[in-house]
Design a protein around this motif. Structure first.
Motif, short mmCIF file in Angstrom:
data_model
loop_
_atom_site.label_atom_id
_atom_site.label_comp_id
_atom_site.label_asym_id
_atom_site.label_seq_id
_atom_site.Cartn_x
_atom_site.Cartn_y
_atom_site.Cartn_z
N THR A 101 0.85 -1.19 0.00
CA THR A 101 0.00 0.00 0.00
C THR A 101 0.88 1.24 0.00
O THR A 101 1.81 1.34 0.80
CB THR A 101 -0.90 0.01 1.24
N VAL A 102 0.59 2.17 -0.91
CA VAL A 102 1.32 3.44 -0.98
C VAL A 102 0.32 4.55 -0.69
O VAL A 102 -0.73 4.65 -1.35
CB VAL A 102 1.96 3.65 -2.36
N THR A 103 0.62 5.37 0.31
CA THR A 103 -0.29 6.44 0.74
C THR A 103 0.27 7.79 0.36
O THR A 103 1.47 8.03 0.48
CB THR A 103 -0.50 6.37 2.26
N ASP A 104 -0.63 8.66 -0.07
CA ASP A 104 -0.24 10.02 -0.46
C ASP A 104 0.06 10.84 0.79
O ASP A 104 -0.80 11.03 1.64
CB ASP A 104 -1.38 10.66 -1.25
N GLY A 105 1.29 11.30 0.90
CA GLY A 105 1.68 12.11 2.05
C GLY A 105 1.85 13.57 1.69
O GLY A 105 2.44 14.34 2.45
N ALA A 161 -5.46 9.76 -0.83
CA ALA A 161 -5.53 8.72 -1.85
C ALA A 161 -4.49 7.65 -1.55
O ALA A 161 -3.43 7.92 -0.98
CB ALA A 161 -5.29 9.32 -3.22
N GLN A 162 -4.82 6.43 -1.94
CA GLN A 162 -3.91 5.30 -1.72
C GLN A 162 -3.74 4.52 -3.01
O GLN A 162 -4.63 4.47 -3.86
CB GLN A 162 -4.45 4.37 -0.64
N ALA A 179 8.30 1.59 -5.63
CA ALA A 179 7.06 2.25 -6.05
C ALA A 179 7.09 3.77 -5.86
O ALA A 179 6.72 4.51 -6.79
CB ALA A 179 5.87 1.63 -5.31
N PRO A 180 7.49 4.31 -4.69
CA PRO A 180 7.50 5.77 -4.55
C PRO A 180 8.40 6.45 -5.59
O PRO A 180 8.05 7.53 -6.11
CB PRO A 180 8.03 5.99 -3.13
N VAL A 181 9.53 5.84 -5.91
CA VAL A 181 10.44 6.43 -6.90
C VAL A 181 9.82 6.38 -8.29
O VAL A 181 9.93 7.33 -9.07
CB VAL A 181 11.80 5.70 -6.87
N LEU A 209 5.41 10.07 -0.85
CA LEU A 209 4.60 8.86 -0.85
C LEU A 209 5.15 7.89 0.20
O LEU A 209 6.35 7.65 0.27
CB LEU A 209 4.61 8.19 -2.23
N ASN A 210 4.24 7.35 1.01
CA ASN A 210 4.65 6.42 2.06
C ASN A 210 4.23 5.00 1.67
O ASN A 210 3.04 4.70 1.60
CB ASN A 210 3.97 6.80 3.38
N ALA A 211 5.22 4.17 1.40
CA ALA A 211 4.94 2.78 1.00
C ALA A 211 5.00 1.90 2.22
O ALA A 211 5.91 1.99 3.05
CB ALA A 211 5.96 2.32 -0.04
#
Length: 384
Positions: free
Chosen positions: A38-42, A210-211, A228-230, A240-242
């Motif tokens: 899960t990647v969360t929008d920070g 958003a996720q 993923a964040p990169v 982005l927090n993975a």
């Protein structure tokens, strides 16, 4: 002996069942968790009066999130989703202007935005119709997919007649109904519309960020969580927090410890009840066999001989109960494993000591009756 049989049987059954169930839970839990990232929008929230110009500025994720995620080696599917920021939306099968008697409202039904990649990553089971695709996403079509609970609430069971759902009087054509999903189970009680449509009609997410949900191959979760964040925001990956799945071994050990502690307490209670039963039985035997004790004492038996006799009998009773209880416990575990199509996991360390535990319970339980028997005087015993 019945108490010892039940106590040891429960002891063996609960420990073996705990091991077996934990193995099954861990197996299912590990596979699902180990294949989900899960990647969360920070990204800090933009001022309310600011006019966002691009999708990156509005959600923190690029417009081609699905394509960027699929380009990573180890990703099966992935996409973007969020809860649409509407306060108390009216979701019904008829527009608000229509008569309430002709429409049906879905109380408690949520509204979610998702990209086609998210729908694929959810691994849904379709009850009817199809999922919306990249065509609907790119053109911002007013289509939607219903979760099974939302479909029931709205009274929609089929899509071949092209039903529509109205969200605050805006119509969305229902293209599919999901009966089950492996990821994002909350979507079963919601209406899912394309992310591009939601951004245009309702704006960016406000309360919850958003996720991105990513379905990865087994063993690739940690690597994808780093990449993923990169891949999504090469300019500012730290926004982005993975979240990689936690260590499955520690989770399995935690579940095993919690279950074992609970069931060991129950087994200890059963063994205690069994010990009381043996003590009571042995004490009654001492009272009924007073004449026998007096006869042995008059023939030269010492108090310790009488005590050893009753201790040996109670220990033998406990050992026999332990053997029977162990057998019944194993039969119970095997029967449950066969009925549930599980692999029975029986540790030797659980089974082998069980008869000895029964014997030890019998020895402890027989101590007081043996002491009373040893203290009976021969003359008093012969008078009874």
């Amino acid at each position: 002996m019945l108490g010892t049989v039940l106590g040891v049987g429960v002891f063996v059954a609960v420990l073996a069942l705990t091991t077996t169930v934990t193995h099954q839970i861990g197996k299912s839990f590990d596979v699902l968790r180990a294949t989900t990232v899960t990647v969360t929008d920070g990204t800090p929230a933009a001022p309310k009066n600011a006019a966002p110009s691009t999708e990156v500025a509005r959600t923190g994720f690029p417009a081609d999130t699905d394509a960027r995620l699929r380009a990573l080696d180890g990703v099966v599917d992935g996409g973007l989703w969020w809860a649409v920021p509407l306060r108390g939306p009216v979701i019904a099968t008829k527009p608000l202007a229509a008569s309430p008697a002709t429409g049906r409202q879905g109380a408690g039904v949520g509204l979610y935005a998702a990209t086609p990649g998210t729908l694929a990553a959810m691994e849904p089971t379709l009850a009817s119709g199809v999922l919306f695709n990249s065509f609907h996403q790119e053109r911002g079509e007013h289509v939607c997919v219903l979760g099974s609970a939302a479909a029931r609430a709205l009274g929609i069971t089929r899509v071949d007649n092209q039903p529509a759902v109205f969200v605050n009087n805006t119509a969305y054509t229902v293209v599919g109904i999901i009966s089950d999903t492996r990821r994002l189970p909350e979507s079963l009680l919601g209406v899912i519309i394309p992310a591009s449509t939601a951004l245009t009609a309702y704006g960016a997410p406000v309360d919850r960020p958003a996720q991105s949900v990513i379905h990865v191959r087994l063993g690739a979760a940690t690597l994808i969580a780093q990449q993923a964040p990169v891949a999504l925001r090469p300019d500012q990956p730290r926004l982005l927090n993975a979240e990689a799945p936690p260590d499955p071994h520690s989770l399995r050990d935690r579940v095993s410890t919690d279950l074992s502690g609970l069931f060991l307490l129950l087994a200890a209670i059963c063994l205690g009840v069994g010990a009381l039963g043996i003590a009571n039985t042995t004490l009654v035997a001492v009272l009924e066999r007073t004449a026998e004790i007096g006869l042995r004492r008059s023939l030269g038996a010492r108090p310790r001989h009488i005590g050893i006799q009753f201790l040996a009998e109670s220990t033998a009773l406990g050992t026999l109960g332990g053997l029977v209880g162990t057998s019944l416990g194993l039969v119970t575990v095997l029967a449950i494993a066969v009925a549930e199509h599980w692999s029975a996991v029986i540790e030797p360390a659980t089974v082998l000591p069980a008869p000895f535990i029964g014997g030890l319970v019998g020895l402890v339980a027989g101590f007081y009756p043996a002491l009373r028997a040893a203290r009976i005087e021969p003359l008093e015993a012969l008078r009874r």
